[in-house]
Design a protein around this motif. Structure first.
Motif, mmCIF file in Angstrom:
data_model
loop_
_atom_site.group_PDB
_atom_site.id
_atom_site.type_symbol
_atom_site.label_atom_id
_atom_site.label_comp_id
_atom_site.label_asym_id
_atom_site.label_seq_id
_atom_site.Cartn_x
_atom_site.Cartn_y
_atom_site.Cartn_z
ATOM 1 N N VAL A 4 0.866 -1.169 0.000
ATOM 2 C CA VAL A 4 0.000 0.000 0.000
ATOM 3 C C VAL A 4 0.904 1.220 0.000
ATOM 4 C CG1 VAL A 4 -1.638 1.381 1.323
ATOM 5 C CG2 VAL A 4 -1.964 -1.090 1.157
ATOM 6 N N PHE A 5 0.691 2.107 -0.958
ATOM 7 C CA PHE A 5 1.435 3.368 -1.022
ATOM 8 C C PHE A 5 0.507 4.483 -0.550
ATOM 9 C CE2 PHE A 5 3.571 0.712 -4.149
ATOM 10 C CZ PHE A 5 4.912 0.953 -3.876
ATOM 11 N N PHE A 6 0.958 5.220 0.444
ATOM 12 C CA PHE A 6 0.197 6.373 0.916
ATOM 13 C C PHE A 6 0.993 7.628 0.614
ATOM 14 C CE2 PHE A 6 -0.829 9.721 3.855
ATOM 15 C CZ PHE A 6 -2.212 9.697 3.929
ATOM 16 N N CYS A 7 0.377 8.580 -0.070
ATOM 17 C CA CYS A 7 1.109 9.812 -0.371
ATOM 18 C C CYS A 7 0.250 11.026 -0.079
ATOM 19 C CB CYS A 7 1.614 9.831 -1.812
ATOM 20 S SG CYS A 7 0.350 9.897 -3.075
ATOM 21 N N SER A 8 0.920 12.104 0.280
ATOM 22 C CA SER A 8 0.267 13.376 0.529
ATOM 23 C C SER A 8 1.193 14.479 0.053
ATOM 24 C CB SER A 8 -0.066 13.536 2.018
ATOM 25 O OG SER A 8 -0.975 14.604 2.216
ATOM 26 N N ARG A 9 0.755 15.725 0.196
ATOM 27 C CA ARG A 9 1.452 16.829 -0.459
ATOM 28 C C ARG A 9 2.706 17.275 0.276
ATOM 29 N NH1 ARG A 9 1.041 22.397 -0.641
ATOM 30 N NH2 ARG A 9 -0.478 22.374 1.047
ATOM 31 N N THR A 10 2.668 17.337 1.595
ATOM 32 C CA THR A 10 3.789 17.883 2.362
ATOM 33 C C THR A 10 4.350 16.848 3.324
ATOM 34 O OG1 THR A 10 2.391 18.729 4.159
ATOM 35 C CG2 THR A 10 2.704 20.161 2.245
ATOM 36 N N HIS A 11 5.579 17.093 3.769
ATOM 37 C CA HIS A 11 6.196 16.196 4.734
ATOM 38 C C HIS A 11 5.497 16.257 6.084
ATOM 39 C CE1 HIS A 11 9.653 16.278 1.852
ATOM 40 N NE2 HIS A 11 9.713 15.026 2.225
ATOM 41 N N SER A 12 4.961 17.414 6.447
ATOM 42 C CA SER A 12 4.244 17.523 7.720
ATOM 43 C C SER A 12 2.980 16.662 7.699
ATOM 44 C CB SER A 12 3.902 18.982 8.009
ATOM 45 O OG SER A 12 3.042 19.510 7.009
ATOM 46 N N GLN A 13 2.289 16.621 6.549
ATOM 47 C CA GLN A 13 1.109 15.769 6.431
ATOM 48 C C GLN A 13 1.485 14.295 6.502
ATOM 49 O OE1 GLN A 13 -0.340 17.322 2.728
ATOM 50 N NE2 GLN A 13 -1.678 18.841 3.677
ATOM 51 N N LEU A 14 2.630 13.938 5.952
ATOM 52 C CA LEU A 14 3.100 12.551 6.039
ATOM 53 C C LEU A 14 3.452 12.194 7.486
ATOM 54 C CD1 LEU A 14 5.361 12.321 2.850
ATOM 55 C CD2 LEU A 14 3.004 11.546 3.134
ATOM 56 N N SER A 15 4.033 13.153 8.210
ATOM 57 C CA SER A 15 4.353 12.909 9.618
ATOM 58 C C SER A 15 3.089 12.708 10.434
ATOM 59 C CB SER A 15 5.171 14.070 10.180
ATOM 60 O OG SER A 15 6.441 14.154 9.558
ATOM 61 N N GLN A 16 2.034 13.467 10.118
ATOM 62 C CA GLN A 16 0.752 13.280 10.799
ATOM 63 C C GLN A 16 0.195 11.886 10.514
ATOM 64 O OE1 GLN A 16 -1.817 16.490 9.559
ATOM 65 N NE2 GLN A 16 -0.486 18.078 10.406
ATOM 66 N N PHE A 17 0.351 11.424 9.288
ATOM 67 C CA PHE A 17 -0.108 10.075 8.932
ATOM 68 C C PHE A 17 0.637 9.029 9.756
ATOM 69 C CE2 PHE A 17 0.528 6.150 6.576
ATOM 70 C CZ PHE A 17 -0.767 5.808 6.221
ATOM 71 N N VAL A 18 1.954 9.168 9.868
ATOM 72 C CA VAL A 18 2.750 8.207 10.643
ATOM 73 C C VAL A 18 2.322 8.232 12.109
ATOM 74 C CG1 VAL A 18 5.070 7.635 11.449
ATOM 75 C CG2 VAL A 18 4.697 8.282 9.066
ATOM 76 N N GLY A 19 2.046 9.431 12.632
ATOM 77 C CA GLY A 19 1.580 9.524 14.008
ATOM 78 C C GLY A 19 0.281 8.765 14.234
ATOM 79 N N GLU A 20 -0.641 8.839 13.275
ATOM 80 C CA GLU A 20 -1.889 8.081 13.378
ATOM 81 C C GLU A 20 -1.630 6.578 13.243
ATOM 82 O OE1 GLU A 20 -5.441 9.685 13.624
ATOM 83 O OE2 GLU A 20 -3.769 10.612 14.700
ATOM 84 N N LEU A 21 -0.719 6.201 12.366
ATOM 85 C CA LEU A 21 -0.386 4.787 12.183
ATOM 86 C C LEU A 21 0.180 4.181 13.462
ATOM 87 C CD1 LEU A 21 0.035 2.287 10.360
ATOM 88 C CD2 LEU A 21 2.214 3.286 9.644
ATOM 89 N N GLN A 22 0.952 4.961 14.187
ATOM 90 C CA GLN A 22 1.560 4.478 15.428
ATOM 91 C C GLN A 22 0.525 4.183 16.504
ATOM 92 O OE1 GLN A 22 4.278 7.709 16.141
ATOM 93 N NE2 GLN A 22 5.928 6.794 14.953
ATOM 94 N N ARG A 23 -0.690 4.702 16.339
ATOM 95 C CA ARG A 23 -1.751 4.460 17.320
ATOM 96 C C ARG A 23 -2.453 3.128 17.095
ATOM 97 N NH1 ARG A 23 -5.694 9.395 16.899
ATOM 98 N NH2 ARG A 23 -6.637 8.341 18.706
ATOM 99 N N THR A 24 -2.151 2.456 15.977
ATOM 100 C CA THR A 24 -2.863 1.230 15.627
ATOM 101 C C THR A 24 -1.971 0.004 15.807
ATOM 102 O OG1 THR A 24 -2.206 1.165 13.292
ATOM 103 C CG2 THR A 24 -4.057 2.590 13.873
ATOM 104 N N ALA A 25 -2.612 -1.162 15.752
ATOM 105 C CA ALA A 25 -1.876 -2.421 15.864
ATOM 106 C C ALA A 25 -1.005 -2.679 14.640
ATOM 107 C CB ALA A 25 -2.861 -3.577 16.060
ATOM 108 N N PHE A 26 -1.304 -2.029 13.514
ATOM 109 C CA PHE A 26 -0.514 -2.225 12.299
ATOM 110 C C PHE A 26 0.911 -1.691 12.451
ATOM 111 C CE2 PHE A 26 -4.926 -1.741 10.584
ATOM 112 C CZ PHE A 26 -5.080 -3.063 10.203
ATOM 113 N N ASN A 27 1.136 -0.873 13.444
ATOM 114 C CA ASN A 27 2.464 -0.328 13.681
ATOM 115 C C ASN A 27 3.495 -1.420 13.908
ATOM 116 O OD1 ASN A 27 4.373 1.805 14.185
ATOM 117 N ND2 ASN A 27 4.194 1.355 16.367
ATOM 118 N N SER A 28 3.051 -2.528 14.493
ATOM 119 C CA SER A 28 3.973 -3.638 14.770
ATOM 120 C C SER A 28 3.756 -4.834 13.863
ATOM 121 C CB SER A 28 3.833 -4.084 16.233
ATOM 122 O OG SER A 28 2.483 -4.425 16.518
ATOM 123 N N SER A 29 2.546 -4.992 13.329
ATOM 124 C CA SER A 29 2.256 -6.184 12.522
ATOM 125 C C SER A 29 2.697 -6.050 11.069
ATOM 126 C CB SER A 29 0.762 -6.498 12.571
ATOM 127 O OG SER A 29 0.011 -5.451 11.977
#
Length: 931
Positions: A221-246
């Motif tokens: 799965v490729f996730f893309c957005s316009r700015t690096h700050s938006q990508l950092s926000q995406f990573v922050g949300e990803l870290q809240r889920t179980a997918f962060n480790s799986s």
């Protein structure tokens, strides 16, 4: 029946990775995305800002990915995988069948690996001794290379260069290898020189091969957005889920954001950092060690020349970086930088090497939407899933990425260096090289002649009727078709395809620029200037390389189909003492040409955003030939209750004057004063923070100056502290902090630092500025958003005019025009016939900017805010029976969750004051009751 089916399927799907119990609209959103990925094609999904869109995208897409991995692990046939239902993922095959399928898969992998090893041996055995170093740089390990050459040196097989070097030998490194085109190939069967690297674009990169890169890549799965700050926000949300480790994820950033080499970082600009990084990486790949000559204290001396970037010297550290990524969970740009600093290795190339093994790749728009960049990064889209967030500007982004320009000063530098190079090496260059360099000089001269002075309008009309002489500031610009431009220069006889290929394959950019740097270093300069010599020459070299790339991009652009774009020519202007650089720009118009590559490769493409209306424009501009059954749409409302939002379309101000903020009327004293009275009045009733959006910095400054002169600003300041959005991006954070502190102090009744009776703050912002997108004005920071007028772009912009003409020229899509609507995933009308596309595009640019700006408020379910749309044109689309009966005009393009609650006020301002008072009283009482 359809609604019941959707609810049944939603009930069968469980998104257990969601960090808390999702709201109903979040569950429906995730179900819609999951279904779209199962079906393939393009999904267009809308979820207002503040509704957990990012988290919902993560949990739905990655749940589908894990389910798909599980299905593939047991060897389900591909056709069955594509048609499998949502309701279950249970495998009904017997154990012996699953074992058989797994064994077959394992056998295929072993056979594939054996073929790779045999191919490697064959390639190595066919290489001559003189090409050993080059072969090992492509197929071997850097550390093994070092050991190999050390053994050779110990055995006396590799001798050091003699200290005495002839002038000719000194310059051998700058000599372009023999090159000949297909038409002039030598009869002895020798082939022209080819390289594996495209050096013609600053986005192109020299990818270092590695055995790890040959592993079987998982479905991604490729996730893309316009700015690096938006990508950092995406990573922050990803870290809240179980997918962060799986699941294994990796974030791709630009060189500028990920470079940790101090000598490269100090160059500043992205272009210079890219060029220097590529140069260092190339010298490492080619083992370009030896000596270089520098001028110091008026004397020339020799210095050892390093091979490559020190952050890539040890291959073991790059492997360690990759291993750390695999076990660290999701990391954003800042985390990658910290890891790179800790290990002492390059995080940019370290992250790139982790892409093949990753399940999820997070990357900016440029890295995915530009084919050359995708290829250089090793990004393979075949049968993968692509999620493009903040897709409201996707059409403009695609065309912008594939547009290019070259300035007159860049052309002059490239011409000068090419002339010096040809004069130096003409006797030693192959006939093909001389021919192409002379052709380049001829083309550059034609460009410079065209930019030298405004060309008188031709008496012969353009075959498209395009008028020349459009205004760009104080300049006159000509805009024309590609063929028209080529004929006007007399370059139609030049084979641009071959010329572009020569630039790509011959390495001329690097050779000529490096030679130019050497010449600059050898010039005799005063002793007191020697400290700045190295940096100055490096900047000159980078500048010339940037010019080369800009020229190469324009040459490539001229090979596009005539209808795909336009050429904009802005000639030089100004006097000798104050010249203004002219430029030649290619404006890409056909976004579908490039986006169709992405759609064809991927299994599914998800376009996500807060509001993507009108969807018909996305369809027409990005995938017009895609069958409607392959386009799925979903749109959901806001999670906040109706009483938490109060949007008002306002026609009159407190003085009874009609608000008319057209370009011709907005600067009149009546409009400026009436707007000031409005802001002063609402400051009395709106608590905490008010955000006011103006159409432009110019108009904001005009209004602020008038308010200051007339005493209106002082009256507003008596109630709320007034701040302004700064022009300088670096000052935005400090302004936001001051704004936030002013609101916090106003909310704290015990605080005595506020002046007089001030209750909060007002922030004057600009549509399209830094604060209109990506900044969250939640809670007290955005209790009221005021949109002043309609921010239409300038209708005299020649690029905009051409885009509108191009859209009007597109043929009507027969599939859509045959019916009134296409029902999407949610059952709502999604694709409407688009007539007068140019005008529609112009209005959409305005309303997309409005929607982005007013979407800065209402960020969570407990938030509340009022929205004031200040212009009589917002009220013009209301029918006699209310907004739901017949809503047209600008208000019809507002997000659905705002249109449903929009109040039309055409009478006295007293009605607005009453509505605001009741709204804030109700919500403040409600908040007090919530524990």
């Amino acid at each position: 029946m359809e609604d019941e089916k959707e609810k049944e399927e939603a009930a069968q799907l469980e998104f257990s990775a969601f960090p808390f119990k999702p709201y109903g609209i979040q569950t429906r959103f995730m179900t819609a995305v999951y279904r779209a990925l199962q079906q393939g094609g393009v999904a267009i999904v809308e979820s207002p800002t503040g509704t957990g869109k990012t988290l919902s995208l993560i949990c739905s897409a990655l749940k589908w990915l894990e389910d798909e991995h599980a299905l593939r692990l047991v060897g389900r046939p591909k056709a069955e995988l594509q048609s499998s239902s949502l309701s279950n993922g249970v495998d009904e095959d017997p154990d012996w069948m699953r074992d058989f399928e797994v064994n077959k898969e394992e056998q295929r992998r072993r056979e594939k690996e054996e073929r790779k090893q045999q191919l490697k041996k064959l390639q190595k055995s066919n290489l001559s001794t003189s090409r050993v170093s080059t072969a090992r740089s492509f197929f071997g390990d850097a550390e093994e290379d070092d050991a190999y050459f050390n053994r050779k040196r110990q055995n006396g097989q590799v001798k050091k260069k003699s200290v005495k070097i002839s002038s000719a030998d000194e310059d051998d490194e700058f000599l372009i290898e023999d090159y000949c085109s297909d038409d002039n190939a030598p009869r002895n069967g020798a082939l022209k020189r080819k390289t594996n690297k495209d050096v013609s674009s600053s986005s192109d990169e020299d990818v270092e091969e590695d055995d790890d890169d040959e592993e079987v890549e998982p479905l991604k799965v490729f996730f893309c957005s316009r700015t690096h700050s938006q990508l950092s926000q995406f990573v922050g949300e990803l870290q809240r889920t179980a997918f962060n480790s799986s699941l294994q994820s990796v974030t791709i950033g630009s060189r500028k954001t990920l470079c940790i080499n101090p000598e490269v970082m100090k160059l500043g600009s992205s272009a210079r950092i890219n060029e220097r990084c590529l140069e260092l990486h190339k010298s490492k790949s080619n083992e370009q060690t030896g000596t270089k000559f520098v001028k110091e204290a008026g004397k020339q001396r020799k210095m050892s020349k390093s091979a490559g970037c020190p952050m890539l010297q040890k291959k073991k550290l790059q492997r360690q970086f990759k291993d750390e990524l695999a076990k660290s969970g999701a990391l954003d740009i800042e985390d990658l930088l910290k890891l790179g600093h800790r290990l002492g290795t390059c995080p940019y190339y370290g992250a790139r090497r982790a892409v093949p093994a990753a399940d999820l790749v997070v990357l900016p728009y440029q890295s995915l939407l530009h084919s050359a960049t995708r290829e250089s990064l090793g990004v393979k889209l075949k049968d993968c899933v692509i999620i493009i967030d903040e897709a409201h500007n996707l059409v403009d982004t695609v065309t912008s990425i594939h547009s290019c320009q070259v300035t007159a000063s860049q052309l002059q530098r490239v011409s000068s260096q090419l002339s010096e190079y040809l004069e130096k090496f003409k006797a030693r260059l192959a006939e093909g090289n001389c021919h192409y360099i002379q052709t380049l000089l001829q083309l550059i001269k034609a460009f410079l002649d065209r930019l030298a002075a405004p060309k008188a309008p031709s008496s012969a009309p353009s075959h498209r009727g395009i008028s020349s002489g459009a205004d760009i500031g104080a300049k006159k610009a000509d805009i024309m078709n590609i063929n028209e431009f080529s004929f006007s220069l007399g370059i139609e006889s030049i084979n641009l395809f071959k010329l572009r290929r020569y630039i790509k394959e011959s390495n001329i950019v690097h050779k000529v620029s490096s030679y130019g740097e050497k010449i600059a270093l050898e010039q005799i300069i005063p002793l007191q200037q020697r400290n700045g010599l190295a940096i100055g020459s490096m900047l000159q070299s980078s500048s010339s390389m940037t010019g080369f790339h800009a020229l190469a991009d324009v040459i490539l652009a001229l090979t596009n189909a005539d209808a795909d774009g336009r050429i904009l020519v802005v000639p030089n202007s100004g006097k000798n003492c104050d010249p203004i650089d002219g430029y030649i720009k290619f404006v890409m118009l056909n976004a579908a040409k490039h986006f169709v590559e992405v759609v064809k490769e991927a299994r599914a493409v998800v376009l996500a955003g807060g509001t993507l209306q009108p969807i018909s424009q996305l369809y027409d501009c990005l995938f017009p030939h895609l069958p409607p059954e392959k386009v799925h749409t979903f749109s959901c409302g806001h999670i906040v209750p109706p009483d938490s939002i109060l949007p008002i379309a306002l026609a009159r101000g407190p003085g009874g004057h009609t608000f008319n903020f057209t370009y011709q009327s907005r600067g009149t004293p009546i409009m400026v004063d009436e707007l000031g009275r409005l802001i002063r009045n609402i400051s009395s009733v709106v608590p905490e923070g008010i955000v006011v959006f103006f159409p432009s910095f110019e108009y904001e400054n005009q209004v602020y100056t008038a308010w200051e002169r007339e005493g209106i600003l002082a009256a507003i300041e008596a109630k709320k502290h007034v701040l302004r959005e700064p022009h300088n991006t670096s000052a935005v954070e400090a302004t936001l902090q001051e704004y936030k502190e002013s609101i916090t102090q106003a909310s704290d009744k015990a605080d005595k630092t506020m002046k007089g009776n001030q209750r909060g703050a007002i922030l004057l912002c600009v549509v399209g500025g830094k604060m209109s997108e990506g900044i969250n004005f939640s809670d007290g920071m955005g209790r009221c958003v005021v949109m002043v007028g309609l921010p239409y772009p300038s209708p005299s912009d020649p690029e905009l005019m051409e885009r509108m003409r191009y859209l009007d020229s597109l043929p009507t899509n027969q599939i859509i025009s045959g019916s009134d609507k296409l029902v999407g995933v949610s059952g709502i009308p999604s694709l409407q016939p688009c007539r007068q596309r140019g005008r529609e595009y112009y209005e959409n640019l305005c309303m997309k900017a409005v929607n982005q700006s007013i979407g800065r408020a209402i960020r969570h379910i407990g938030d509340y805010a009022a929205i004031l749309l200040v212009d009589a044109r917002y009220t013009s689309g209301f029918g006699p029976q209310g907004p739901n009966a017949s809503l047209s005009g600008p208000a019809s393009k507002l997000p659905g969750w705002i249109k449903e609650r929009l109040v039309n006020v055409t009478g006295s301002f007293g009605e607005v004051h009453r509505l605001l008072h009741q709204f804030f009283k109700l919500n403040q009482q409600r908040c007090k009751l919530v524990p």
